[in-house]
Design a protein around this motif. Structure first.
Motif, PDB file in Angstrom:
ATOM      1  N   HIS A  20       0.856  -1.187   0.000  1.00 48.33           N
ATOM      2  CA  HIS A  20       0.000   0.000   0.000  1.00 48.33           C
ATOM      3  C   HIS A  20       0.894   1.240   0.000  1.00 48.33           C
ATOM      4  N   LYS A  21       1.186   1.796   1.159  1.00 51.43           N
ATOM      5  CA  LYS A  21       1.997   3.014   1.218  1.00 51.43           C
ATOM      6  C   LYS A  21       3.311   2.854   0.461  1.00 51.43           C
ATOM      7  N   GLN A  22       3.638   3.865  -0.319  1.00 50.40           N
ATOM      8  CA  GLN A  22       4.828   3.992  -1.166  1.00 50.40           C
ATOM      9  C   GLN A  22       4.686   3.310  -2.525  1.00 50.40           C
TER      10      GLN A  22
ATOM     11  N   TYR B  16      -0.117   0.292  -6.335  1.00 52.00           N
ATOM     12  CA  TYR B  16      -1.316  -0.528  -6.434  1.00 52.00           C
ATOM     13  C   TYR B  16      -2.487   0.265  -5.864  1.00 52.00           C
ATOM     14  N   GLU B  17      -3.681  -0.277  -6.033  1.00 51.20           N
ATOM     15  CA  GLU B  17      -4.884   0.453  -5.604  1.00 51.20           C
ATOM     16  C   GLU B  17      -4.801   0.870  -4.136  1.00 51.20           C
ATOM     17  N   GLY B  18      -4.286   0.012  -3.287  1.00 47.58           N
ATOM     18  CA  GLY B  18      -4.198   0.333  -1.869  1.00 47.58           C
ATOM     19  C   GLY B  18      -3.278   1.486  -1.550  1.00 47.58           C
ATOM     20  N   GLY B  19      -2.398   1.843  -2.482  1.00 48.47           N
ATOM     21  CA  GLY B  19      -1.466   2.936  -2.246  1.00 48.47           C
ATOM     22  C   GLY B  19      -1.928   4.276  -2.774  1.00 48.47           C
ATOM     23  N   ILE B  20      -2.701   4.261  -3.891  1.00 45.60           N
ATOM     24  CA  ILE B  20      -3.024   5.537  -4.544  1.00 45.60           C
ATOM     25  C   ILE B  20      -4.513   5.762  -4.816  1.00 45.60           C
ATOM     26  N   HIS B  21      -5.346   4.737  -4.726  1.00 42.88           N
ATOM     27  CA  HIS B  21      -6.792   4.906  -4.949  1.00 42.88           C
ATOM     28  C   HIS B  21      -7.415   5.297  -3.619  1.00 42.88           C
ATOM     29  N   MET B  22      -7.745   6.577  -3.458  1.00 41.71           N
ATOM     30  CA  MET B  22      -8.060   7.137  -2.158  1.00 41.71           C
ATOM     31  C   MET B  22      -9.433   7.807  -2.126  1.00 41.71           C
TER      32      MET B  22
END
Length: 477
Positions: free
Chosen positions: A257-259, A262-268
Motif C-alpha cells: 500500500h503506502k509507497q 497498487y490500488e491500496g497505495g493511490i486509490h483514495m
C-alpha cells in the motif's frame, strides 16, 4: 507638484488595495481537510465493519468521488504535486524528502540538492494569499520537496485558531492536517482483529490482522475529528460559504500500500462539498490529486495558471480524463522507479528496476510484521498470490482489469487476449513521459544521492549510491 503627485500615488494605491480587499471579500472560502495515510474504508464508500457518520454527512452534502488517485504513494511527492497542481515528475520534486538543507536535526551541508520551482510556478497558498485570502495550515505538515517560505505561503497570525484570526469578511484558504493512519496509540483499540478482512495478497497472520484493525481504529478517531471540524464551521456560520475538499495523501502504511502504486497505495477517498454543489452526488470518473489545486482556484473564481497540469473537475464543461498517471521514485533510502497509468477499466504498471524485488530494504524492515513477512519468504510459506509482491522478482510490466480484479493479482501483460490493451497503455505512458518531461527517468543528482547517504548511511545499499560514496567519505575528512 511633487507633493501633488505623491498624494495622487498614495490615493491610487489605497484605491487599488480597497478594490482588492472588496474583491476578495466577495469570494468563497476554500478548506482542504488533508488526511495522512488514510485508506477509504469509510461507510460512505460501502464499508460495513465500521461506521463513519461524519465522513458520511460530508459526502451527503456534496460529491463522493469513487475514482480519485494520488500522484504518488508517499506523502512528500504527493503533497508537492498537489500543492502545485502538476505532477511531481514535471518539476523534479519526485524523490521523497529531497531538496532539504536540514533533515531531523542534521545539516546536509552546502552541496545539498537545492531544488527550486521554475520561475512563474507558484504553489496554491501563495496564489491565494496574493489574491487577498487569509491562508493557514493548521497542525501543519509542510512536506514539500522544493524550497519554500512560510512567509510566502501563510498569513501572519495563522498558526492558531484556524480561520478566526483573519480580518472581518476576509475569505480564507486553509489546510487542516489530520494524522489519520499515523495516530498511533491515540486511536483507541475498538475493532477486533479477528473480524477484519485480509486481502488475498497478504498471509492471514496475527500481525497483519493487528495492522488492519489498527487502521480501522484510526479511521474511527479521524471521523470524530472530521465531525469536530464540521461543527466549528457550522458554529461560525461558514458552512454555506466554504468549499471543502477532503482527501488522503496515500494509503495506509502496510506493505504494497503506502509507497507503492497498487490500488491500496493511490486509490483514495475524495469528498467535495460547497456553495452550488448539488448534494448526494457520486462520480466515477478519474480524478487526480493534481486536479485539486486548479479546482480550488476555480471554485474561488480565479483563473487556472498554465503551469498547472491538473483540471478543474467541478467545471460545468469538464471533460473526464482518458487516463491519469502516478509515480514511485526514491522513498527514504530505497531507490525505486515505477510508473502507473490508470484508465477507466485498466491499470498499467511499468517496473523499471527489475534487478531488485519489491521487498528490497526499506524503512519498514524493523516492524514486527515485516520481520514475520521475511521469515515466511525465507521459509517458502507464501502462496502464489502473495509472492506477486513478496517474491524475489518483479515483472517489467503489469496490466490489471480493475473491474474484475480489484486486488490486482492477475497480471494480463502476457495474456494474448489483452495485447492490444497492453500496447495501448504502454504507448499512453510513453507519450505522457515525453509530453511532461518526466524528470524521474534520469537517476537522481549527485547532490540528491549524497544527501540521502548523509541521512541514512549504511542503509543506502542500492548501486546508484556507489558513484557518490567517495564524496561522502571526503566530506567527513
Amino acid at each position: 507638484r511633487g507633493v501633488y503627485l505623491m498624494i495622487k500615488y498614495f490615493l491610487a494605491v489605497a484605491l487599488s488595495l480597497h478594490c482588492v480587499c472588496a474583491y476578495a471579500e466577495s469570494r468563497p472560502n476554500v478548506l482542504w481537510i488533508y488526511l495522512e495515510d488514510i485508506s477509504g474504508w469509510l461507510s460512505c464508500y460501502g464499508e460495513t465493519l465500521i461506521e463513519t457518520p461524519n465522513f458520511d454527512r460530508l459526502a451527503a452534502r456534496g460529491i463522493r468521488f469513487d475514482r480519485f488517485y494520488t500522484p504518488a504513494g508517499v506523502c512528500s511527492a504527493t503533497r508537492s504535486a498537489t500543492i502545485v497542481g502538476a505532477m511531481q515528475t514535471s518539476f523534479g520534486i519526485h524523490n521523497h524528502r529531497s531538496g532539504r538543507p536540514n533533515f531531523r536535526g542534521q545539516t546536509m551541508g552546502a552541496a545539498f540538492d537545492d531544488i527550486r520551482l521554475p520561475a512563474g510556478v507558484e504553489p496554491l497558498p501563495v496564489l491565494m494569499k496574493k489574491a487577498g485570502y487569509f491562508t493557514f495550515n493548521q497542525s501543519g505538515k509542510d512536506d514539500y520537496n522544493f524550497k519554500w517560505s512560510p512567509d510566502d505561503f501563510y498569513s501572519p497570525n495563522s498558526k492558531t485558531n484556524l480561520w478566526r484570526n483573519r480580518k472581518p469578511n476576509q475569505p480564507f484558504f486553509g489546510q487542516v492536517q489530520l494524522k489519520g493512519g499515523k495516530l498511533g496509540n491515540r486511536a483507541k483499540p475498538v475493532v477486533d482483529p479477528a473480524t477484519v478482512p485480509v486481502p488475498p495478497y497478504y498471509p492471514d497472520i496475527p500481525e497483519v490482522r493487528e495492522e488492519i484493525a489498527h487502521h480501522y481504529d484510526c479511521l474511527l478517531k479521524t471521523d470524530q475529528e472530521i465531525g469536530n471540524l464540521l461543527d466549528q464551521l457550522e458554529k461560525d456560520g461558514l458552512t454555506d460559504s466554504t468549499y471543502i475538499f477532503c482527501f488522503s495523501d496515500h494509503g495506509y502504511k502496510l506493505h504494497r500500500h503506502k509507497q507503492f502504486l497498487y490500488e491500496g497505495g493511490i486509490h483514495m477517498p475524495l469528498l467535495v462539498a460547497g456553495p452550488g454543489i448539488k448534494p448526494g452526488q457520486v462520480r466515477d470518473d478519474l480524478v487526480s490529486g493534481i486536479d485539486i489545486a486548479p479546482a480550488s482556484l476555480a471554485a474561488a473564481g480565479f483563473p487556472v495558471p498554465s503551469f498547472m497540469e491538473g483540471r478543474d473537475f467541478l467545471a460545468k464543461n469538464y471533460t473526464p480524463r482518458e487516463y491519469l498517471v502516478a509515480a514511485r521514485d526514491r522513498c527514504d533510502f530505497t531507490i525505486e522507479k515505477i510508473r502507473a497509468l490508470v484508465t477507466p477499466r485498466f491499470k498499467y504498471l511499468r517496473n523499471y528496476l527489475t534487478d531488485r524485488p519489491f521487498m528490497q530494504p526499506s524503512y519498514k524492515d524493523p516492524w514486527p510484521v515485516s520481520i514475520r513477512f521475511r521469515e515466511m519468504m525465507d521459509n517458502n510459506k507464501m502462496n502464489e498470490t502473495q509472492l506477486i509482491f513478496f517474491g524475489p522478482e518483479k515483472p517489467p510490466e503489469e496490466l490489471y482489469d480493475l473491474e474484475n480484479d480489484p486486488h490486482e493479482i492477475h497480471n494480463l501483460a502476457e495474456d494474448p487476449a489483452f495485447q492490444k490493451e497492453l500496447e495501448k497503455h504502454r504507448q499512453l505512458l510513453k507519450d505522457w513521459i515525453a509530453e511532461t518531461g518526466d524528470q524521474g527517468q534520469a537517476t537522481e543528482s549527485d547532490a540528491g544521492l549524497l544527501a540521502a547517504l548523509k541521512r541514512w548511511g549504511d542503509k543506502c545499499v542500492n548501486p546508484e549510491y556507489d558513484r557518490v560514496r567517495s564524496q561522502l567519505k571526503e566530506s567527513k575528512n
